[in-house]
Design an enzyme around this catalytic site. Structure first.
Site, PDB file in Angstrom:
ATOM      1  N   LEU A 172     -10.094  10.577  11.024  1.00 55.98           N
ATOM      2  CA  LEU A 172      -9.311  10.718   9.791  1.00 55.98           C
ATOM      3  C   LEU A 172      -8.019   9.944  10.056  1.00 55.98           C
ATOM      4  CD1 LEU A 172      -9.896  14.510   9.067  1.00 55.98           C
ATOM      5  CD2 LEU A 172     -11.146  12.534   8.169  1.00 55.98           C
ATOM      6  N   PRO A 173      -7.904   8.725   9.524  1.00 54.15           N
ATOM      7  CA  PRO A 173      -6.934   7.737  10.009  1.00 54.15           C
ATOM      8  C   PRO A 173      -5.474   7.972   9.626  1.00 54.15           C
ATOM      9  CG  PRO A 173      -8.118   6.851   8.141  1.00 54.15           C
ATOM     10  CD  PRO A 173      -8.737   8.195   8.440  1.00 54.15           C
ATOM     11  N   CYS A 174      -4.862   8.987  10.228  1.00 55.29           N
ATOM     12  CA  CYS A 174      -3.443   9.244   9.972  1.00 55.29           C
ATOM     13  C   CYS A 174      -2.559   8.148  10.572  1.00 55.29           C
ATOM     14  CB  CYS A 174      -3.039  10.622  10.488  1.00 55.29           C
ATOM     15  SG  CYS A 174      -3.361  10.877  12.240  1.00 55.29           S
ATOM     16  N   HIS A 175      -3.126   7.318  11.470  1.00 52.51           N
ATOM     17  CA  HIS A 175      -2.339   6.207  12.022  1.00 52.51           C
ATOM     18  C   HIS A 175      -1.992   5.171  10.951  1.00 52.51           C
ATOM     19  CE1 HIS A 175      -6.562   4.903  12.423  1.00 52.51           C
ATOM     20  NE2 HIS A 175      -6.094   3.687  12.190  1.00 52.51           N
TER      21      HIS A 175
END
Length: 200
Positions: A168-171
């Site tokens: 889940l690409p919170c970056h």
């Protein structure tokens, strides 16, 4: 009794014996429905990642800086103490993470177990995969997408406590001024991921 007798207190047990015993323990636990969480580690350019999964799906991806033992203890307290090192349960997740970090895939296709995220934090996590690979969004934009445009700080908290970073690409979520902001894996890891995606 002799040292070759497996019942002897002098019996020599080698690493192969221990590995076979552990594999049997994992298989028996899974067969009897008492393996609630399986885990393994994975060596990556981001350092050693801990991967943990339930039968439902991937539950946790943790960076070394979080302290893997502390993460497992938290999972035992919050989800179940029935945790075993069970690498086979995480083979698909490990392959996809390897493929993502090598630039071979741009999105994950894994079942996930999001029980560690609730309320608004869960709503934020649901929106993260909508940020395209190689692109970024601000905390403000994510708050608006989640239906609470003034909850910018809460978006930051949701990203900081994301149980499945990378997947889940919170970056991909940055401050409004374009600076990195925080990241569970540290600023170097966040920059590495953003650079990887921009280079593809």
């Amino acid at each position: 009794m002799s040292p070759t007798d497996p019942l002897s207190p002098l019996a020599v047990v080698d690493d192969g014996d221990l590995a076979r015993l552990h594999a049997r323990l994992v298989a028996d636990a899974a067969a009897h429905g008492v393996l609630d969480i399986g885990y393994r580690t994975l060596e990556t350019p981001l350092g050693t990642l801990l991967l943990a999964a339930t039968e439902k799906g991937l539950l946790r991806v943790a960076f070394a800086r979080e302290g893997h033992d502390a993460v497992l203890a938290a999972l035992a307290a919050r989800v179940s103490p029935r945790i075993l090192h069970a690498p086979a349960r995480l083979d698909a997740a490990a392959r996809e993470i390897d493929d993502y970090l090598a630039g071979r895939i741009r999105a994950f296709d894994l079942p996930v177990d999001l029980r560690l995220a609730t309320g608004f934090r869960r709503e934020v996590l649901d929106h993260l995969p909508e940020i395209p690979y190689g692109r970024t969004a601000s905390y403000t934009q994510v708050a608006a997408a989640a239906g609470r445009p003034r909850a910018v700080r809460a978006v930051g908290t949701a990203c900081a406590t994301n149980p499945l970073p990378l997947v889940l690409p919170c970056h991909r979520v940055l401050r409004s001024d374009g600076s990195l902001g925080g990241y569970l894996g540290g600023p170097e890891a966040k920059k590495l991921l953003l650079d990887l995606e921009r280079a593809a």
